[in-house]
Write an enzyme that holds these catalytic residues in place. Structure first.
Site, short mmCIF file in Angstrom:
data_model
loop_
_atom_site.label_atom_id
_atom_site.label_comp_id
_atom_site.label_asym_id
_atom_site.label_seq_id
_atom_site.Cartn_x
_atom_site.Cartn_y
_atom_site.Cartn_z
CB SER A 49 -0.90 0.01 1.24
OG SER A 49 -1.77 1.14 1.20
NE ARG A 298 -3.26 -7.36 -3.28
CZ ARG A 298 -4.43 -7.87 -3.69
NH1 ARG A 298 -4.84 -7.68 -4.93
NH2 ARG A 298 -5.17 -8.60 -2.87
CB THR A 334 -4.87 1.11 6.48
OG1 THR A 334 -4.00 0.86 5.37
CG2 THR A 334 -4.38 0.32 7.68
CB CYS A 489 0.41 -8.52 -16.64
SG CYS A 489 1.51 -9.38 -15.47
CB CYS A 512 2.13 -14.19 -10.65
SG CYS A 512 0.56 -13.56 -10.02
CB CYS A 515 -1.18 -7.04 -9.03
SG CYS A 515 -1.45 -7.37 -10.78
CB CYS A 518 -4.60 -11.11 -15.25
SG CYS A 518 -4.30 -12.17 -13.82
#
Length: 543
Positions: A49, A298, A334, A489, A512, A515, A518
């Site tokens: 984050s 992310r 958060t 991606c 990968c 995130c 896709c």
């Protein structure tokens, strides 16, 4: 293994729920067993984050957090907001013109991964059991259809499905209640929403991809607590999103770009937009003498209140970003995730204390509606739809009026009912994107970036990026959209390569970073992200 409560995901929502349950149980001399499953190799390994933390939920959960050494070491000292016009020019927005939710007085620049590590320690100290390295792969159900618990994934399975040396079957973890806190686009949460039709009364969830780097910079250009946000270039007028740069502790800054996934041009590459962004003089002045030390990406759930599904279902709850509680007007999720977990804990403890067990925690829905969390999300419900409908400039002006003059208390609600994946136009109708080559100093390629994320998966395991129809990438997505998976991606997982019979889609699952973009943006909705073998994926330090 049987527990009173099983929690999937050791992020802010899951850990806050676990801590609050044990805190309440201990205060009432009540025995409640709580287990938290975390697919990362350790708590915080998959946490990514910005992050700016508002302490409202933490103040409630652990009032003495300062005494207990919470890693909140950099209070925000100054906010700046810019409109980037092109690769050289930017206009600073005066303080009075910044939408009220974007002011950060009293907040902290933090590493969310380190905060979750600390929060996990606090939870374990009062009796919560946390199991990192175990991915919840499937949901189990009772005969009446209610959720019974989860199954962890098997370990030591080869790509062809055979068992390797050291094979270990998954475990069944049963809970009287199961809380799903997997983060944005949780793959089990997605199944629950579909099975129990939890989203029938809501708008489609909307998403963005956030790409972030951590840099160590020259102390001469470092200003601890400075928070910079911006919009505009390098994103074009048809693409909404924004950039950020936060000055953290120890001469480190975090820099990133958020690209809304409702963009229409399939040639767009969020990763390359971000690399280009860092060459703007405003960023280059800080980064040019620095060193990049980490990278990650992310997806972000940004639909807000309008897109929230029903969070209660028979046997459990969706909480945090698994439901979509992030407040996009503040660019913060958060404190909202933590509060949703705390509300869930209160509902669970109440249900477990009753003589007759409640199957569906319907009391959670009413508690949520009476909370400051609902009030906050309600006041910002139009923020995202306004930007999508009117664009960055007009939408931004509308949001300033609604947030600064009316405090979000307008009698109407704007909606965006078109899913993000359905926004892509055919490649032939869109201008091509010509991105400059990375210079290796400010901008980088995908492979070196993935290396910086410490991503690793066991090579010989079933591919966790599953295609519903193997023919669609080449027969549908390639001719119509120039197979956009090659570009959306941020980790180079998807490539079109020339095979013996023509073009083929190659999936480099080892790359990968989890995130989930896709799973969200594929225009044919043909890609399904499922958990790989436990502990696989990125290992983010200080992110």
């Amino acid at each position: 293994m049987d527990f009173d409560v099983v929690i999937i995901g050791a992020g802010p929502a899951g850990l806050s729920a676990a801590y609050q349950i044990k805190k309440m149980a201990n205060a009432n001399d009540q025995e409640i067993s709580v287990c938290v499953l975390e697919k990362g190799s350790e708590v915080g390994a998959h946490i990514l984050s910005g992050a700016i933390l508002e302490t409202s939920a933490l103040d409630e959960l652990i009032p003495d957090w300062q005494t207990l050494g919470a890693p909140l070491n950099t209070p925000v000292t100054r906010d700046e907001l810019y409109l980037f016009k092109d690769h050289e020019r930017a206009t600073k927005i005066p303080g009075w013109a910044i939408p009220a939710p974007m002011h950060n007085d009293g907040n902290y620049v933090i590493s969310l991964g380190n905060f979750c590590r600390w929060l996990a320690n606090q939870a374990e100290n009062i009796g919560v059991e946390i199991f990192p390295g175990f991915a919840a792969a499937d949901i189990t159900y009772h005969d009446d259809g209610s959720v019974k618990g989860v199954l962890t994934g098997d370990m030591g399975v080869a790509k062809d499905g055979t068992h390797k040396d050291g094979y270990m079957p998954g475990m069944a973890l049963n809970g009287r209640y199961t809380l799903f806190a997997e983060g944005c686009r949780g793959h089990l949460g997605k199944q629950l929403i579909e099975r129990f039709k939890l989203d029938e009364q809501s708008d489609p969830q909307h998403y963005a991809i956030g790409i972030k780097e951590l840099w160590e910079v020259d102390p001469a250009v470092h200003e601890p607590g400075l928070v910079v946000h911006g919009s505009g270039w390098p994103l074009d007028g048809d693409t909404s999103g924004g950039c950020f740069m936060y000055h953290a502790e120890d001469n480190q800054v975090v820099v990133g770009l958020i690209v809304d996934l409702n963009y229409s041009n399939p040639h767009l590459s969020p990763f390359d937009e971000f690399q280009q962004m860092k060459h703007h003089p405003h960023f280059a002045a800080v980064l040019s003498q620095g060193k990049r030390i980490s990278y990650g990406a992310r997806a972000i759930a940004k639909g807000g209140l309008n897109a929230l599904p029903e969070m209660a279902f028979p046997g459990g709850l969706l909480i945090g970003c698994d439901a979509g509680t992030l407040n996009f007007a503040k660019i913060k999720g958060t404190h909202t995730a933590m509060k949703s977990g705390m509300l869930a804990a209160q509902s669970v403890v109440k249900a477990l204390s009753q003589d007759k067990e409640t199957v569906t925690l319907s009391g959670y829905t009413e508690a949520f509606k009476q909370s400051w969390l609902h009030q906050e999300l309600h006041s910002s419900r139009n923020f995202g739809p306004a930007l999508h409908k009117f664009g960055t400039l007009i939408g931004g002006a509308y949001n300033w009026l609604e947030q600064n003059l009316f405090n979000g208390k307008v009698p109407w609600t704007l909606h965006d009912r078109t899913p993000d994946y359905a926004q892509l136009k055919p490649a032939s109708e869109c201008p091509a994107k010509d991105y400059p080559k990375p210079d290796g100093k400010l901008s980088f390629d995908k492979s070196s970036s993935v290396y910086m994320s410490n991503t690793n998966h066991e090579e010989d395991q079933p591919v966790h990026l599953q295609l519903k129809d193997l023919s669609i990438p080449v027969q549908v997505n390639l001719p119509r959209y120039d197979e956009p998976a090659q570009r959306y991606c941020p980790a180079g997982v998807y490539e079109i390569v020339e095979g013996s019979a023509g073009p083929e889609l190659q999936i480099n699952a080892q790359n990968c970073v989890h995130c989930k973009t896709c799973d969200i943006k594929d225009p044919s909705q043909n890609i399904c992200w499922v958990v790989p073998e436990g502990a696989g994926g990125p290992n983010y330090p200080n992110m």
